[in-house]
Motif scaffolding. Sequence first.
Motif, PDB file in Angstrom:
ATOM      1  N   UNK B  64     -32.583  26.801 -36.452  1.00 52.24           N
ATOM      2  CA  UNK B  64     -31.506  26.281 -37.298  1.00 52.24           C
ATOM      3  C   UNK B  64     -30.577  25.419 -36.461  1.00 52.24           C
ATOM      4  N   UNK B  65     -29.739  24.647 -37.146  1.00 52.97           N
ATOM      5  CA  UNK B  65     -28.776  23.822 -36.416  1.00 52.97           C
ATOM      6  C   UNK B  65     -27.528  24.652 -36.135  1.00 52.97           C
ATOM      7  N   UNK B  66     -27.280  24.924 -34.863  1.00 51.22           N
ATOM      8  CA  UNK B  66     -26.125  25.727 -34.495  1.00 51.22           C
ATOM      9  C   UNK B  66     -25.167  24.834 -33.728  1.00 51.22           C
ATOM     10  N   UNK B  67     -23.977  24.676 -34.273  1.00 47.94           N
ATOM     11  CA  UNK B  67     -22.989  23.730 -33.730  1.00 47.94           C
ATOM     12  C   UNK B  67     -23.627  22.357 -33.447  1.00 47.94           C
ATOM     13  N   UNK B  68     -24.410  21.893 -34.414  1.00 50.63           N
ATOM     14  CA  UNK B  68     -24.940  20.529 -34.365  1.00 50.63           C
ATOM     15  C   UNK B  68     -26.190  20.330 -33.546  1.00 50.63           C
ATOM     16  N   UNK B  69     -26.763  21.409 -33.006  1.00 53.89           N
ATOM     17  CA  UNK B  69     -27.991  21.274 -32.217  1.00 53.89           C
ATOM     18  C   UNK B  69     -29.044  22.251 -32.731  1.00 53.89           C
ATOM     19  N   UNK B  70     -30.305  21.833 -32.666  1.00 53.73           N
ATOM     20  CA  UNK B  70     -31.386  22.738 -33.086  1.00 53.73           C
ATOM     21  C   UNK B  70     -31.587  23.831 -32.042  1.00 53.73           C
ATOM     22  N   UNK B  71     -31.501  25.065 -32.514  1.00 56.08           N
ATOM     23  CA  UNK B  71     -31.665  26.220 -31.626  1.00 56.08           C
ATOM     24  C   UNK B  71     -32.336  27.348 -32.382  1.00 56.08           C
ATOM     25  N   UNK B  72     -32.904  28.312 -31.636  1.00 52.59           N
ATOM     26  CA  UNK B  72     -33.345  29.546 -32.277  1.00 52.59           C
ATOM     27  C   UNK B  72     -32.151  30.481 -32.316  1.00 52.59           C
ATOM     28  N   UNK B  73     -31.830  31.012 -33.499  1.00 59.26           N
ATOM     29  CA  UNK B  73     -30.655  31.894 -33.623  1.00 59.26           C
ATOM     30  C   UNK B  73     -30.807  33.140 -32.761  1.00 59.26           C
ATOM     31  N   UNK B  74     -32.068  33.560 -32.527  1.00 52.40           N
ATOM     32  CA  UNK B  74     -32.299  34.785 -31.753  1.00 52.40           C
ATOM     33  C   UNK B  74     -32.176  34.559 -30.248  1.00 52.40           C
ATOM     34  N   UNK B  75     -32.091  33.307 -29.812  1.00 51.68           N
ATOM     35  CA  UNK B  75     -31.957  33.044 -28.367  1.00 51.68           C
ATOM     36  C   UNK B  75     -30.572  32.526 -28.013  1.00 51.68           C
ATOM     37  N   UNK B  76     -29.778  32.199 -29.036  1.00 48.84           N
ATOM     38  CA  UNK B  76     -28.481  31.560 -28.792  1.00 48.84           C
ATOM     39  C   UNK B  76     -27.381  32.608 -28.690  1.00 48.84           C
ATOM     40  N   UNK B  77     -26.867  32.797 -27.493  1.00 52.40           N
ATOM     41  CA  UNK B  77     -25.791  33.768 -27.311  1.00 52.40           C
ATOM     42  C   UNK B  77     -24.452  33.129 -27.671  1.00 52.40           C
ATOM     43  N   UNK B  78     -23.549  33.965 -28.168  1.00 52.42           N
ATOM     44  CA  UNK B  78     -22.215  33.465 -28.559  1.00 52.42           C
ATOM     45  C   UNK B  78     -21.523  32.837 -27.349  1.00 52.42           C
ATOM     46  N   UNK B  79     -21.651  33.472 -26.178  1.00 55.32           N
ATOM     47  CA  UNK B  79     -20.946  32.960 -24.993  1.00 55.32           C
ATOM     48  C   UNK B  79     -21.483  31.595 -24.556  1.00 55.32           C
ATOM     49  N   UNK B  80     -22.731  31.323 -24.851  1.00 54.06           N
ATOM     50  CA  UNK B  80     -23.327  30.040 -24.461  1.00 54.06           C
ATOM     51  C   UNK B  80     -22.789  28.878 -25.288  1.00 54.06           C
ATOM     52  N   UNK B  81     -22.208  29.190 -26.453  1.00 54.67           N
ATOM     53  CA  UNK B  81     -21.676  28.128 -27.309  1.00 54.67           C
ATOM     54  C   UNK B  81     -20.333  27.624 -26.800  1.00 54.67           C
ATOM     55  N   UNK B  82     -19.643  28.457 -26.032  1.00 60.06           N
ATOM     56  CA  UNK B  82     -18.379  28.041 -25.427  1.00 60.06           C
ATOM     57  C   UNK B  82     -17.252  27.827 -26.416  1.00 60.06           C
ATOM     58  N   UNK B  83     -17.363  28.421 -27.597  1.00 55.67           N
ATOM     59  CA  UNK B  83     -16.305  28.284 -28.611  1.00 55.67           C
ATOM     60  C   UNK B  83     -16.366  29.490 -29.544  1.00 55.67           C
ATOM     61  N   UNK B  84     -15.257  29.740 -30.248  1.00 57.97           N
ATOM     62  CA  UNK B  84     -15.276  30.847 -31.214  1.00 57.97           C
ATOM     63  C   UNK B  84     -15.544  30.334 -32.627  1.00 57.97           C
ATOM     64  N   UNK B  85     -15.786  29.025 -32.739  1.00 57.12           N
ATOM     65  CA  UNK B  85     -16.123  28.462 -34.062  1.00 57.12           C
ATOM     66  C   UNK B  85     -17.612  28.116 -34.074  1.00 57.12           C
ATOM     67  N   UNK B  86     -18.337  28.730 -34.989  1.00 52.74           N
ATOM     68  CA  UNK B  86     -19.792  28.525 -35.022  1.00 52.74           C
ATOM     69  C   UNK B  86     -20.208  27.980 -36.390  1.00 52.74           C
ATOM     70  N   UNK B  87     -20.834  26.818 -36.342  1.00 47.32           N
ATOM     71  CA  UNK B  87     -21.319  26.179 -37.565  1.00 47.32           C
ATOM     72  C   UNK B  87     -22.838  26.359 -37.613  1.00 47.32           C
TER      73      UNK B  87
END
Lengths: 128, 234
Positions: B64-87
């Motif tokens: 899925x697109x997570x904060x504007x980039x294609x990622x696997x939701x199961x591999x994307x850690x919250x801390x790796x996004x570097x923000x508390x706002x997640x789209x």
Amino acid sequence: MALKRNVGLKGMKYRGGGPMLAWALHRISGLAMVLFVGMHIVASFVMQQFGSDWATNLNIIYESTYFQLIIIFLVYFHAINGMRIILLDFWPKLLEYQREATWLQWMLLIPMYGLTAMVMMLIKLGGE
Amino acid sequence: MQVKLKIFRYNPEVDKKPHYDKYEVEADPTDRVLDLLEYVKGNFDGTLSFRRSCAHGICGSDAMRINGRNRLACKMLVKELGTDKILVEPILGLPVIKDLIVDMEPFFANYRSVLPYLINDEPPPKKERLQSIEERERFDDTTKCILCACCTTSCPSYWANEQYVGPAAIVAAHRFIFDSRDRAGAERLRILNDQFGVYRCHTIFNCTEACPREIQVTKAIGEVKRAIATGKIE
């Protein structure tokens, strides 16, 4: 019913980073060069055939230092980015090092453009 | 930490247009985006729809697109996004069936078009079709593909035209073209030497950046382009 395939402007918001920006700028710079050459041709034709003020104004726009500063940046970018793409296409093994290739591209572009822009500004400020 | 989730929603039975719903959830920095989606589904809105299966980056279901980039939701850690706002939005370029679920059929149709299976009509040897370590190494990178569609749906050329086979299909073709046991490399190169084949790739690198398996997708496409241009599979 499923929502139809519709990318449109959503694609522009995709955060592809540097490589995607380079791709977009390559297209924009190509179009800008067509615009520049097109303006030149139209202005020369209208000037020669009708000698109108409209053509003089068009000349003033594309001959202005500021317009040319932008165009030269886009020409340099288009040329160097194009070279990077050609090299990577010829030797796919280099594609692994595309980040380094992009850094090298900017290391060439910045001094080349800086020098050109400096000469252009010196000429303008010198009043020649 | 408190995380503000904004999720793309579309229910074809109710909505004429898609919209976004916002949720605030408590999360650990080591939580995955998939954990947050599960939490929302379990505690706020059971109708939230998304695909997930193994939840360990192997099945490729939850692209899925997570904060504007294609990622696997199961591999994307919250801390790796570097923000508390997640789209969170569905991947681009495929029809949306519901919420974050897209119709993958056009993607798989392109995949099937490159004959993604071993073709060798020679009589099988008594034991196995032997392959040296070097021969196996040649296509090792492209064996890692999990068909999540992160690459194809991040590609502007695919956004522009869904007839373009897309990076995932070319990766699948690469995996067999450069396999010493396969005999249909020339046929695959013919299929990809088409107006909707490899030459739609403009080396944008979104596919390589998006791949959760870190496959050098653009390099694989470049190698296929070269094989078509030279007529040699090296």
